[in-house]
Scaffold this active site. Structure first.
Site, mmCIF file in Angstrom:
data_model
loop_
_atom_site.group_PDB
_atom_site.id
_atom_site.type_symbol
_atom_site.label_atom_id
_atom_site.label_comp_id
_atom_site.label_asym_id
_atom_site.label_seq_id
_atom_site.Cartn_x
_atom_site.Cartn_y
_atom_site.Cartn_z
ATOM 1 N NE ARG A 215 -3.599 2.225 2.565
ATOM 2 C CZ ARG A 215 -4.209 2.600 3.673
ATOM 3 N NH1 ARG A 215 -4.183 1.819 4.741
ATOM 4 N NH2 ARG A 215 -4.869 3.741 3.717
ATOM 5 C CG HIS A 216 -0.750 4.956 -0.876
ATOM 6 N ND1 HIS A 216 -0.827 5.824 0.187
ATOM 7 C CD2 HIS A 216 -2.013 4.535 -1.109
ATOM 8 C CE1 HIS A 216 -2.084 5.936 0.568
ATOM 9 N NE2 HIS A 216 -2.831 5.150 -0.187
ATOM 10 C CG ASN A 222 -3.192 7.975 4.242
ATOM 11 O OD1 ASN A 222 -2.155 7.599 3.696
ATOM 12 N ND2 ASN A 222 -4.389 7.604 3.817
ATOM 13 N NE ARG A 263 -4.054 7.643 -2.264
ATOM 14 C CZ ARG A 263 -5.016 8.107 -3.036
ATOM 15 N NH1 ARG A 263 -4.794 9.119 -3.859
ATOM 16 N NH2 ARG A 263 -6.217 7.526 -3.032
ATOM 17 C CD GLU A 288 -8.717 2.978 -2.495
ATOM 18 O OE1 GLU A 288 -8.960 2.016 -3.250
ATOM 19 O OE2 GLU A 288 -8.460 2.841 -1.289
ATOM 20 C CG HIS A 357 -4.941 3.306 -3.828
ATOM 21 N ND1 HIS A 357 -4.652 4.611 -3.558
ATOM 22 C CD2 HIS A 357 -4.590 3.117 -5.142
ATOM 23 C CE1 HIS A 357 -4.166 5.201 -4.644
ATOM 24 N NE2 HIS A 357 -4.116 4.312 -5.623
HETATM 25 O O1 F6P Z 1 -6.755 5.527 2.708
HETATM 26 C C1 F6P Z 1 -8.013 5.881 2.415
HETATM 27 C C2 F6P Z 1 -8.644 5.028 1.346
HETATM 28 O O2 F6P Z 1 -7.689 4.490 0.466
HETATM 29 C C3 F6P Z 1 -9.698 5.858 0.600
HETATM 30 O O3 F6P Z 1 -9.206 6.568 -0.519
HETATM 31 C C4 F6P Z 1 -10.740 4.831 0.271
HETATM 32 O O4 F6P Z 1 -11.987 5.414 -0.004
HETATM 33 C C5 F6P Z 1 -10.696 3.970 1.509
HETATM 34 O O5 F6P Z 1 -9.352 3.935 1.938
HETATM 35 C C6 F6P Z 1 -11.186 2.564 1.285
HETATM 36 O O6 F6P Z 1 -11.376 1.936 2.524
HETATM 37 P P1 F6P Z 1 -12.872 1.690 3.083
HETATM 38 O O7 F6P Z 1 -13.554 0.897 2.028
HETATM 39 O O8 F6P Z 1 -12.640 0.903 4.334
HETATM 40 O O9 F6P Z 1 -13.535 3.011 3.317
#
Ligand code: F6P
Length: 407
Positions: A215-216, A222, A263, A288, A357
């Site tokens: 993961r980045h 974040n 990222r 992502e 991601h």
């Molecule tokens: O780090 C954040 C992220 O990569 C967001 O860009 C993305 O929407 C999310 O994590 C995905 O995780 P979850 O489905 O648990 O919200």
């Protein structure tokens, strides 16, 4: 079994994954102590003929001299394969286009002692083909040409082969394989083929010797618990990228697949720099999850300002699709296609790296490791650890490994 020796004859246009499959098959069979050797016409041509034979005109069906030379090379390999099986060899793989009926008739006429299994590799995905050709023209034989000229040259070569291409039909034993999707499109067997069950199973299995799924590093988003967007790495995130670079320095990683987001590319850069001969390939497939109307918001803001989104998603996270965006369920197709591309383009490489991601990496992991759908959106994807995945016919490994930036 009547025979324990086998000829395998690869068939297909250039850049359709024949050599990758031949090499993996060889490694796999040899690991099982089934002595296997590849007889590759292209390698022999480069070894025997000092003149540059990369020009497409060498492959023109009416080029008499080129034709004679190529037939001569094919014959040397045919006899090499016969000799190999006459001695200790168990499986001889002829790796060449073998697209004309005439060439295959010649092979059938000479390979009379043991069964022949033809494997035709088919790939109709134009984007993958384009990317494979770009890899092919990095061979030293294209060094004298500019990139566009080399691509043109290779495409001309393919077109010449197309004029003599007759797909498998009349051969006694064959498999037509979609080499991008590891899918058997057609198979025909009229006699016992030694090792068939393991060869068939092998052809439909993903071969991932070592996949490093990362993961980045930490981003400014974040820090604020914000989702989506295109935030760059923080200083700490950059230090994480350098820590990864040092960690992977001694492993050979020719290609790093990322998303098209800053990222992931920034995380790849130092790794690539310490590798030397390495290319970063940003794929839209690994972007992502698109949070639609919630892009760039923090989870707290979503809960406060869009309670319906927050709470409906919490009930069924896998199937929930963000308004004007995506859900885990709707990402599946593009993620699977990204994985296929990354594996195909990595050919027979020992190591493959994907920098993705949180949601993307969950989907990639679930491609290799079965998880109930409702559990996929909760798979643990930390930023200070990466997954090492091995998925071959005889080994499955998932290991979460920690790496740490220096203070
Ligand atoms: O780090 C954040 C992220 O990569 C967001 O860009 C993305 O929407 C999310 O994590 C995905 O995780 P979850 O489905 O648990 O919200």
């Amino acid at each position: 079994m009547k025979h324990e020796k086998l000829y395998i004859v690869m068939v297909g246009l250039p850049a359709r994954g024949k050599s990758t499959i031949a090499n993996r098959l060889k490694e796999n069979l040899n690991r099982d102590a089934i002595k296997t050797r590849i007889f590759n016409n292209g390698d022999l041509r480069r070894k025997l003929i000092s003149a540059n034979t990369s020009s497409s005109e060498f492959y023109h069906p009416k080029n008499k001299e080129g034709l004679e030379l190529r037939e001569k090379i094919a014959l040397i390999n045919i006899w090499g394969a016969k000799n190999y099986l006459k001695n200790k060899g168990k499986v001889a793989i002829l790796d060449a286009t073998n697209v004309s009926r005439e060439r295959r008739e010649k092979i059938i006429g000479l390979f009379t002692e043991y069964p022949i299994l033809f494997i035709e590799c088919i790939n109709t995905d134009l984007e993958i083909l384009k990317a494979s050709i770009l890899r092919k023209i990095t061979l030293p034989e294209f060094n004298h040409l500019e990139r566009d000229a080399a691509v043109q040259n290779f495409n001309n070569r393919i077109n010449y082969y197309k004029t003599i291409y007759t797909p498998l039909r009349h051969e006694s034993n064959f498999i037509k394989l979609d080499s991008l999707n590891n899918q058997i499109l057609e198979e025909e067997l009229s006699e016992g083929i030694p090792y068939y069950d393991r060869i068939r199973d092998f052809l439909v299995s993903d071969t991932v010797k070592n996949l490093f799924l990362i993961r980045h590093g930490e981003t400014y988003f974040n820090l604020g618990n914000r989702i989506g967007g295109d935030s760059p790495l923080t200083e700490y995130g950059k230090a994480q990228a350098w820590a990864l670079a040092t960690y992977f320095k001694t492993k050979k990683i020719p290609l790093i697949f990322t998303s098209q987001k800053t990222r992931t590319i920034e995380t790849a850069e130092p790794i690539c720099e310490l590798q030397g001969d390495c290319t970063v390939i940003p794929l839209a497939e690994f972007n992502e999850i698109d949070a639609g109307v919630c892009e760039c918001m923090s989870y707290e803001e979503i809960r406060e300002q869009m309670g319906h989104v927050y709470f409906t998603r919490a009930i069924d996270k896998y199937n929930y699709i963000y308004p004007q965006g995506e859900g885990y369920i709707s990402m599946k197709e593009r993620i699977d296609s990204g994985i296929k591309k990354a594996l195909y383009l990595s050919s027979n490489s020992e190591n493959i790296m994907i920098i993705g991601h949180r949601a993307v990496n969950r989907m990639i992991l679930s491609h290799f490791l079965y998880r109930r759908k409702e559990d996929v959106p909760y798979i643990y994807i930390p930023q200070d650890k990466f997954y090492h995945i091995v998925a071959t016919q005889d080994k499955k490994l998932f290991q979460l490994k920690k790496y740490e930036p220096a203070d």
